[in-house]
Design an enzyme around this catalytic site. Structure first.
Site, short mmCIF file in Angstrom:
data_model
loop_
_atom_site.label_atom_id
_atom_site.label_comp_id
_atom_site.label_asym_id
_atom_site.label_seq_id
_atom_site.Cartn_x
_atom_site.Cartn_y
_atom_site.Cartn_z
N ALA A 128 -0.34 -11.59 -11.83
CA ALA A 128 0.40 -10.53 -11.15
C ALA A 128 1.53 -11.19 -10.37
O ALA A 128 1.32 -12.23 -9.74
CB ALA A 128 -0.51 -9.75 -10.21
N CYS B 212 4.93 -4.27 -16.57
CA CYS B 212 3.79 -4.08 -17.47
C CYS B 212 3.16 -2.69 -17.48
O CYS B 212 2.90 -2.14 -18.55
CB CYS B 212 2.70 -5.09 -17.13
SG CYS B 212 3.09 -6.73 -17.72
N LYS C 41 4.92 0.25 -19.33
CA LYS C 41 5.15 -0.15 -20.73
C LYS C 41 3.84 -0.21 -21.50
O LYS C 41 3.75 0.28 -22.63
CB LYS C 41 5.82 -1.54 -20.72
CG LYS C 41 6.15 -2.09 -22.06
CD LYS C 41 6.72 -3.49 -21.97
CE LYS C 41 5.63 -4.50 -21.78
NZ LYS C 41 6.11 -5.88 -21.71
N ARG D 139 4.89 2.78 1.75
CA ARG D 139 3.99 1.66 1.47
C ARG D 139 2.94 1.45 2.55
O ARG D 139 2.24 0.43 2.52
CB ARG D 139 4.81 0.38 1.32
CG ARG D 139 5.71 0.38 0.10
CD ARG D 139 4.88 0.21 -1.14
NE ARG D 139 5.68 0.09 -2.32
CZ ARG D 139 5.19 -0.33 -3.48
NH1 ARG D 139 3.93 -0.67 -3.59
NH2 ARG D 139 5.96 -0.38 -4.54
C1 UDX Z 1 0.21 -6.37 -13.46
C2 UDX Z 1 -1.26 -6.78 -13.61
O1 UDX Z 1 -1.90 -6.76 -12.33
C3 UDX Z 1 -1.35 -8.16 -14.23
O2 UDX Z 1 -2.71 -8.54 -14.43
C4 UDX Z 1 -0.62 -8.11 -15.57
O3 UDX Z 1 -0.69 -9.31 -16.24
C5 UDX Z 1 0.83 -7.71 -15.35
O4 UDX Z 1 0.87 -6.44 -14.71
P1 UDX Z 1 2.14 -6.90 -11.73
O5 UDX Z 1 2.85 -5.75 -12.38
O6 UDX Z 1 2.88 -8.17 -11.57
O7 UDX Z 1 0.82 -7.26 -12.53
O8 UDX Z 1 1.67 -6.45 -10.26
P2 UDX Z 1 0.47 -5.58 -9.69
O9 UDX Z 1 -0.08 -6.28 -8.50
O10 UDX Z 1 -0.51 -5.21 -10.72
O11 UDX Z 1 1.21 -4.28 -9.14
C6 UDX Z 1 1.82 -3.33 -10.00
C7 UDX Z 1 2.36 -2.17 -9.20
O12 UDX Z 1 1.31 -1.38 -8.66
C8 UDX Z 1 3.22 -2.58 -8.00
O13 UDX Z 1 4.34 -1.76 -7.92
C9 UDX Z 1 2.29 -2.39 -6.82
O14 UDX Z 1 3.00 -2.16 -5.63
C10 UDX Z 1 1.51 -1.18 -7.28
N1 UDX Z 1 0.21 -1.06 -6.61
C11 UDX Z 1 -0.75 -1.99 -6.81
C12 UDX Z 1 -0.04 0.02 -5.78
O15 UDX Z 1 0.82 0.88 -5.59
N2 UDX Z 1 -1.27 0.13 -5.18
C13 UDX Z 1 -2.25 -0.79 -5.36
O16 UDX Z 1 -3.34 -0.62 -4.79
C14 UDX Z 1 -1.98 -1.89 -6.20
#
Ligand code: UDX
Ligand code: ADP
Length: 468
Positions: free
Chosen positions: A166, A278, A281, A444
């Site tokens: 992530a 990710c 998509k 947030r």
């Molecule tokens: C994600 C997956 O976690 C990772 O395993 C994969 O390989 C790629 O996609 P990433 O997109 O980098 O990773 O970040 P992630 O921490 O998953 O957050 C994604 C989105 O969800 C962010 O915009 C984050 O702010 C949001 N989010 C996450 C929330 O709004 N609430 C949460 O509790 C967790």
């Protein structure tokens, strides 16, 4: 077992860069070349000034500093790196298609296909090809087809090794992964290739955490993991709306349900909407796959996660407009944060983009401050939408490098990213220089509403509602 001595990674982005830096750090006897067509990106990876690396990730600069020039190399010479490698990782972008069949849903595999054709053209010896990019199920077999039919008669083994890092925590996720997944063929050669890749990770990952599956299970696991994670965010966001109507507090609800060990406490943070390259998509990919098998109920089920996410983003901007007396035309609104989450300079699918677009359509003036995102990225995000001309975007939205400057004479602040530094600001000072009544819309849950109210702000916090 084949012992890997040289690795090539095609694609020096958010996945390829950090992943290869960690492999190089942990396997000093393996030569790792990361190649990309984008010259500026490679130049930045080679910059002596480590603050100029194209990907911002906490801890990454130290790892690059240690391995670069020793066994980690960044270059634009794709052919040479392919030729020399025993193992080739494909880590190129696979955005959602913007044209033709599957437009807006299916992954655009043109970059993957180009890579496969290039590998086929250049390779003169047997190679193991590893797909790292998120891909629709059965892409490995498409890659194999291209390689087998256009190559020089050499043998290719295709592995699926999805990336679960992530952004913002990529280095930690790579150093201490929950699991490493390797999908491969069940033939002798396939098993051999799986063992070769397993041997690399075993340098620092406990072997019980390295799972091996067939290729399709591995590919589908990646989509499923992201769909489940995104679904949790959309589920808590759906509850945030009910909380705001009923007077419940979404963070209290999240804590209460998260203590149930069957549910767990992670990924229950209500927000203005998930972003990143990710989640959306991958879900759209899943929806497309389900539809293509005629599984409409399955497709509709997962599609709703994206529908909910869009609703949350639009709800946030609608709320700003209605709270500011139904008009934001000519009013200055300050954005704190543009990245899709904290600790990254990546803005792909960031909620801030949609919120800004909606407000600009209402003729608001926006000033943005983000600690890591550069001006070019913000304008590129807006221009890509094609809603307004480039000139209009630049005249309506400006980017500031100082948060206090960005908030000066503004009607409202919208918090779009949960950067820790926002909590440390002198909010009294910010308030003093804003127009009154001064509003803050926290998408947030980073600010303490009680403190903000004491200062005099009119507050709205996602899942908690408004103070006045
Ligand atoms: C994600 C997956 O976690 C990772 O395993 C994969 O390989 C790629 O996609 P990433 O997109 O980098 O990773 O970040 P992630 O921490 O998953 O957050 C994604 C989105 O969800 C962010 O915009 C984050 O702010 C949001 N989010 C996450 C929330 O709004 N609430 C949460 O509790 C967790
Ligand atoms: P990700 O988050 O998946 O790493 P990025 O967009 O950050 O995605 O990185 C993908 C990189 O792949 C880009 O820097 C792009 O220039 C590069 N790329 C795409 N196609 C090719 C190709 N055929 N050869 C080399 N590099 C490529």
């Amino acid at each position: 077992m084949t012992k890997i001595k040289t690795i090539c990674c095609i694609g020096a982005g958010y996945v390829g860069g950090p992943t290869m830096a960690v492999i190089a750090q942990k396997c000093p006897d393996i030569n790792v070349s990361v190649v990309d067509l984008n010259e500026a990106r490679i130049k930045a990876w080679n910059d002596d000034d480590l603050s100029k690396l194209p990907v911002f990730e906490p801890g990454l600069d130290k790892i690059v500093e240690e391995a670069r020039g020793r066994n980690l190399f960044f270059s634009t010479d794709v052919d040479k790196a392919i030729d020399q490698a025993d193992m080739i990782f494909i880590s190129v972008n696979t955005p959602t298609k913007t044209y033709g069949k599957g437009k807006g849903m299916a992954a655009d595999l043109k970059y993957i296909e180009l890579c496969a054709r290039q590998i086929a053209k250049v390779a003169k010896e047997d190679k193991i090809v590893v797909e790292k990019s998120t891909l629709p199920v059965r892409t490995a077999s498409a890659i194999k087809n291209i390689l087998d039919h256009t190559g020089n008669g050499v043998k290719f083994q295709i592995l699926s090794n999805p990336e679960f890092l992530a952004e913002g925590t990529a280095v930690q996720d790579l150093l201490k992964p929950d699991r490493v997944l390797i999908g491969g063929d069940s033939s002798e050669e396939g098993k051999n290739a799986i063992q070769a890749l397993k041997g690399i990770y075993a340098n620092w990952v406990p072997t019980e955490k390295i799972l091996t599956t067939n290729v399709w299970s591995s590919e589908l696991s990646k989509l499923t993991a992201n769909a489940f994670l995104a679904q949790r965010v959309s589920s808590i966001n759906a509850m945030s709306v009910i909380c705001e109507k009923t007077g419940a507090d979404v963070s209290e609800v999240a804590k209460a349900i998260g203590l149930d060990s069957r549910i767990g406490s992670k990924f229950l943070k209500s927000s203005v909407g998930f972003g990143g390259s990710c989640f959306q998509k991958d879900i759209l990919n899943l929806v497309y796959i389900a539809k293509s098998y005629g599984l409409n109920e399955v497709a509709d089920y997962w599609k709703q996660v994206v529908v909910m996410n869009n609703y949350q983003k639009n709800r946030f901007s609608n709320n700003i407009v209605s709270t500011l007396y139904n008009t934001v035309s000519g009013k200055k609104i300050t954005f704190f944060g543009w990245a899709f989450k904290k600790d990254t300079n990546d803005t792909r699918e960031s909620a801030a983009i949609q919120v800004a677009d909606n407000l600009l359509n209402e003729q608001a003036n926006i000033e943005v401050y983000d600690p890591k995102v550069v001006e070019e990225s913000i304008y590129a995000d807006l221009d890509y939408l094609n809603t307004r001309t480039e000139e209009e975007n630049r005249s309506l939205l400006t980017v500031k490098t100082d948060p206090y400057e960005a908030a000066r004479d503004s009607h409202a602040i919208a918090v779009l990213t949960e950067w820790d530094e926002f909590k440390t600001y002198d909010w009294q000072k910010i308030y003093n220089h804003m127009l009154k009544p001064a509003f803050v819309f926290d998408g947030r849950d980073v600010l303490d509403i009680n403190e903000m109210e004491k200062i005099g702000f009119v507050c709205y916090s996602i899942g908690k509602g408004s103070s006045k």
